[in-house]
Design a protein around this motif. Structure first.
Motif, short mmCIF file in Angstrom:
data_model
loop_
_atom_site.label_atom_id
_atom_site.label_comp_id
_atom_site.label_asym_id
_atom_site.label_seq_id
_atom_site.Cartn_x
_atom_site.Cartn_y
_atom_site.Cartn_z
N ARG A 73 0.88 -1.17 0.00
CA ARG A 73 0.00 0.00 0.00
C ARG A 73 0.92 1.22 0.00
N VAL A 75 1.38 4.63 0.66
CA VAL A 75 0.64 5.60 1.48
C VAL A 75 1.62 6.53 2.17
N TYR A 94 -5.57 5.80 12.58
CA TYR A 94 -4.54 5.82 11.55
C TYR A 94 -5.16 6.49 10.32
N GLN A 98 -3.31 7.70 0.09
CA GLN A 98 -2.87 6.56 -0.72
C GLN A 98 -2.92 6.91 -2.21
N HIS A 109 -5.38 -8.47 0.04
CA HIS A 109 -5.06 -8.99 1.37
C HIS A 109 -6.28 -8.79 2.27
N HIS A 111 -7.33 -8.29 6.69
CA HIS A 111 -6.80 -8.12 8.04
C HIS A 111 -7.93 -7.82 9.02
N ARG A 117 -12.04 4.45 2.94
CA ARG A 117 -11.37 5.34 1.98
C ARG A 117 -12.31 6.49 1.69
N HIS A 150 -9.57 -7.48 0.17
CA HIS A 150 -9.70 -6.24 -0.61
C HIS A 150 -8.43 -5.97 -1.40
N HIS A 152 -7.03 -2.92 -4.49
CA HIS A 152 -7.36 -1.64 -5.12
C HIS A 152 -6.66 -1.58 -6.47
N ASP A 164 -7.00 7.13 3.46
CA ASP A 164 -7.30 5.91 4.19
C ASP A 164 -7.55 6.25 5.66
N LEU A 166 -8.03 3.85 9.19
CA LEU A 166 -8.10 2.48 9.73
C LEU A 166 -8.17 2.49 11.25
O1 GTQ Z 1 -5.68 -0.52 1.85
O2 GTQ Z 1 -5.60 -2.28 3.06
O3 GTQ Z 1 -3.28 2.89 4.51
O4 GTQ Z 1 -3.87 -2.48 4.92
C1 GTQ Z 1 -2.75 0.88 5.60
C2 GTQ Z 1 -2.90 -0.48 5.70
C3 GTQ Z 1 -4.22 0.91 3.73
C4 GTQ Z 1 -5.28 -1.14 2.85
C5 GTQ Z 1 -3.42 1.56 4.61
C6 GTQ Z 1 -3.71 -1.16 4.81
C7 GTQ Z 1 -4.38 -0.45 3.82
#
Ligand code: GTQ
Length: 349
Positions: A73, A75, A94, A98, A109, A111, A117, A150, A152, A164, A166
């Protein structure tokens, strides 16, 4: 013996006692109680404004330095200046800008952390969530629920940029974080574009009750094309809240609660010239300016924000907002989590 000497003796005796506690993994509460149970919140974080005009060229440089795939990612994390290196915009949130360049894929991935977003730039970007792709336009709120696959990407010739947000620090606080990589760059699509919006976002729900994402909303794109006119129409017929302006929150249609279990999200319209009365609340907020210009007064500091700038509002700091042009702003905060824990509080002037 004078009092100063007596105090010193007492302090030394106590210290000797404490020294015998620490090797036994114990400590005296009375030395730390005030910090553990403070009279009111005193955030370690700072009110701050990130200017998109400064961030964008740096983001483009990052685009030349490495691919989205290399980065996983790509970012630029918004680091609260009072806590550099913590990857936090507020105590629990967080956030970052991005970038996806033409033809790139940020690989699939999943998590434990939930993500959102807020799309800033470059229509034609997409996020695929749990077998369904959604196209992203400026102002869209796209959600990836906990543990949902997900990836992108984009099918355009211009950069795609979003903010982003989180809840990963909340998940990490509980030491409850897992993550998996998909065995391919993109996940396998099993539903047509727009499926979830049709099924859950049109005032309908399936007859057979299902919560595909548990406590998270089953709608994963809240489109600005719907939200903006709704907000303006509601505003046109009513008075703004003195402390909030015209504010509408994104909801989970399955229970009317926040769209995400941990992160609260809402949109605010501030008509030109309107100034909110001061408010403070225990949630830490990150605000993205979508349209217009807003002056934020946070903790006595003044910040002039324009489109795509991001502001941090740490817990329990007084906040005032004034629109110098008609403004629409997006806010995310840990209020959804705080309400579930029964600890959210606010105060208004
Ligand atoms: O798009 O899954 O800014 O896993 C930081 C960790 C975005 C994401 C982030 C992440 C993602």
């Amino acid at each position: 013996m004078n009092i100063a000497v007596a105090d010193k003796d007492v302090a030394a005796t106590r210290q000797k006692f404490y020294d015998r506690l620490s090797p036994r993994a114990m400590a005296p509460l009375w030395e730390v109680l005030k910090g553990l149970v403070p009279e009111q919140p005193k955030s370690k974080f700072a009110a701050h404004l990130w200017k998109f005009a400064e961030a964008r060229p740096l983001l483009m440089e990052a685009g030349d330095l490495l691919t989205a795939e290399e980065a996983e990612r790509r970012v630029l994390v918004l680091e609260n200046p009072a806590m550099p290196g913590a990857s936090r915009i507020t105590a629990t949130m967080y956030a970052g800008y991005q970038l996806i360049m033409p033809g790139e894929i940020a690989p699939a991935h999943r998590h434990t952390a939930s993500a959102l977003r807020m799309v800033l730039e470059g229509n034609g970007g997409y996020t695929a969530v749990a077998g369904e792709k959604t196209e992203m336009q400026r102002g869209d709120l796209v959600i990836t629920p906990a543990m949902s696959w997900h990836d992108h990407g984009q099918e355009n010739h211009k950069p795609v940029i979003w903010v982003d947000g989180l809840d990963l620090h909340m998940v990490n606080f509980y030491e409850a974080a897992f993550m998996d990589h998909f065995n391919d760059k993109s996940q396998i699509l099993s539903k047509p574009v727009g499926y979830s919006e049709a099924e859950f976002g049109s005032g309908f729900a399936p007859m057979q009750h299902r919560r595909p994402f548990g406590p998270t909303s089953p709608i994963f794109n809240y489109r600005y094309a719907n939200a903006r006119p709704a907000l303006l129409q509601v505003a046109s017929a009513g008075e703004p809240d003195a402390n909030l302006g015209h504010a509408l929150r994104y909801i989970n249609p399955q229970d009317g609660g926040w769209a995400m279990p941990t992160i609260a999200t809402w949109l605010t319209y501030l008509p030109k010239g309107f100034e909110t009365k001061p408010i403070r609340s225990t949630d830490g907020q990150a605000i993205v300016v979508l349209e217009g210009e807003v002056t934020f007064e946070i903790d006595g500091k003044t910040f002039s924000a324009s489109e795509s700038d991001v502001a941090s509002v740490p817990s329990w700091m007084w906040k005032k907002m004034r629109a110098s042009k008609d403004a629409i702003i997006f806010t995310m905060s840990d209020r959804a989590a705080q309400e579930k824990l029964g600890i959210y509080r606010e105060e208004r002037k």
